[in-house]
Write a protein that holds these residues in place. Sequence first.
Motif, PDB file in Angstrom:
ATOM      1  N   VAL A   1       0.842  -1.191   0.000  1.00  0.00           N
ATOM      2  CA  VAL A   1       0.000   0.000   0.000  1.00  0.00           C
ATOM      3  C   VAL A   1       0.882   1.247   0.000  1.00  0.00           C
ATOM      4  CG1 VAL A   1      -1.802   1.272   1.219  1.00  0.00           C
ATOM      5  CG2 VAL A   1      -1.781  -1.243   1.276  1.00  0.00           C
TER       6      VAL A   1
ATOM      7  N   MET B   1      -7.826   5.100   1.172  1.00  0.00           N
ATOM      8  CA  MET B   1      -7.539   3.668   1.341  1.00  0.00           C
ATOM      9  C   MET B   1      -8.654   2.826   0.734  1.00  0.00           C
ATOM     10  SD  MET B   1      -5.619   3.388   5.029  1.00  0.00           S
ATOM     11  CE  MET B   1      -4.718   1.928   4.496  1.00  0.00           C
TER      12      MET B   1
ATOM     13  N   GLU C   1      -8.120   0.079  -2.274  1.00  0.00           N
ATOM     14  CA  GLU C   1      -8.610  -1.295  -2.166  1.00  0.00           C
ATOM     15  C   GLU C   1      -9.492  -1.655  -3.367  1.00  0.00           C
ATOM     16  OE1 GLU C   1     -10.611  -4.366   1.013  1.00  0.00           O
ATOM     17  OE2 GLU C   1     -11.159  -2.263   1.160  1.00  0.00           O
TER      18      GLU C   1
END
Length: 486
Positions: free
Chosen positions: A189, A398, A402
Amino acid sequence: MANTVAQLIFIPAPGMGHMLSTIEIAKLLVNRDHRLSITVLIIKPRGMDSGLAITSYIESLAKSTIDRISFIQLPQDETLPVHNPKDPLTSNKEFIKTHCKYVRNVVAELASQPGSGHLAGFVVDFFCTCMIDVANEFNVPTYVFFTSNAAFLGFILYVKTLSDDLNKDVLELSNLDTEVSLPGFVKPVPTKVFWSPVKTREGLNFVLQCSRKLREAKAIMVNTVLELETHAMESLSSDTNIPPVYPVGPVLNLDTSSGATKLVDDDAIKWLDSQPPSSVVFLCFGSMGSFDEIQVKEIARALEQSGHRFLWSLRRPPSDLTTRIPSDYEDPSVVLPEGFMERTCGIGKVIGWVSQVRVLGHNAIGGFVSHCGWNSLLESLWFGVPSATWPIYAEQQMNAFEMVVELGLAVEIKLDYLKNLSDPKATTVVVTAEEIESGIRRLMKDNEVRTKVKEMSEKSRSAVAEGCSSYASVGRLIEDFMMEKS
């Protein structure tokens, strides 16, 4: 006795998205088991009178007559903690903490009433974990209802692991331009999409406190689907240092006949009725999403150049920074390019606040440009509508990562766009018309993403059916509640 009622105290965070999903999980629980009774304690947001939608919603809750669910609006201190725009999360934590004494008083009064049922526990929002201490005073467990996704929950929990167990400087790491392997994600990430609080000392302290407090809960409910976040859920389940995690989603308010849907622009729905199936791009950025005039003009240019039909929920930036809630324009043409409304007449429509569920469920919608709030993404998956990501605040960056990179269920307009809602003078990067147009074209033409979204729609709907993953998870949770009763 089998008919004895187990009483639960629900405490949602004072925000529209948090309240909506909390009320829905409460309804789900009482509909599943007649032995459960729920009292929802409502914390009024600061400056609530300036936010029409949330004010109306709270007032409607107070008048609601939902079987075995009651609502109590908590008082507020006359002198509230001073709001610090440079550290909004800590300010919000202190604001919520001032309500502990009122929760204590209400619960004590409820427990003293004849026939009130056995107090089986508290169910609190992630931002209300200070209430765990109040629950402990009554010698009952606390369950956390996490309104975002499992991967983000894993991130919050891992921040504590990095800091406390691995002795990493999380603040320094978060401000590097790098990628980090996180347990809840298969792919590394990038730190550019990390939740912004971990990039400041004050914010990181808040996240660490919350992460530690989460470990005191009896269990954590997550608004997600096992089949959607298989890796993240397996990661959480394998961690013996955290409470059990129950995937109970998708928890959605699909009722288009009442509540906030009274504000629906019926004219917009009639317009959609006249459009071809899957032909319209829907742009909507949540209850707190808005842009300045420069950015609005770039969006307008992109829509016009793309040639796609569109329905655009355009909101005016808030004038009252204590509420941060946008309003509708009386005349949206004042911020749009000259002649835009005339040139796009027939292929596009600009509206204000609208029922997102009602629009996403319309067969004319073929794509959704979204701020990536988790509720919104779950809704888009439920209706099988692919999304283009344009995160604005909170954990939305985030969520966008995803959906696009980790799961391949969306296309990217931006992953790391971030708007400082507490400081209107803060510089925000302008997303160009070319970037937006490119994202819209991919959104409407990427058949691979569209196919995957349709498949996930079927899995999401199946998960809540009897005998399937979320249905079974809710059943185990209810068994846990009833064990506390006995």
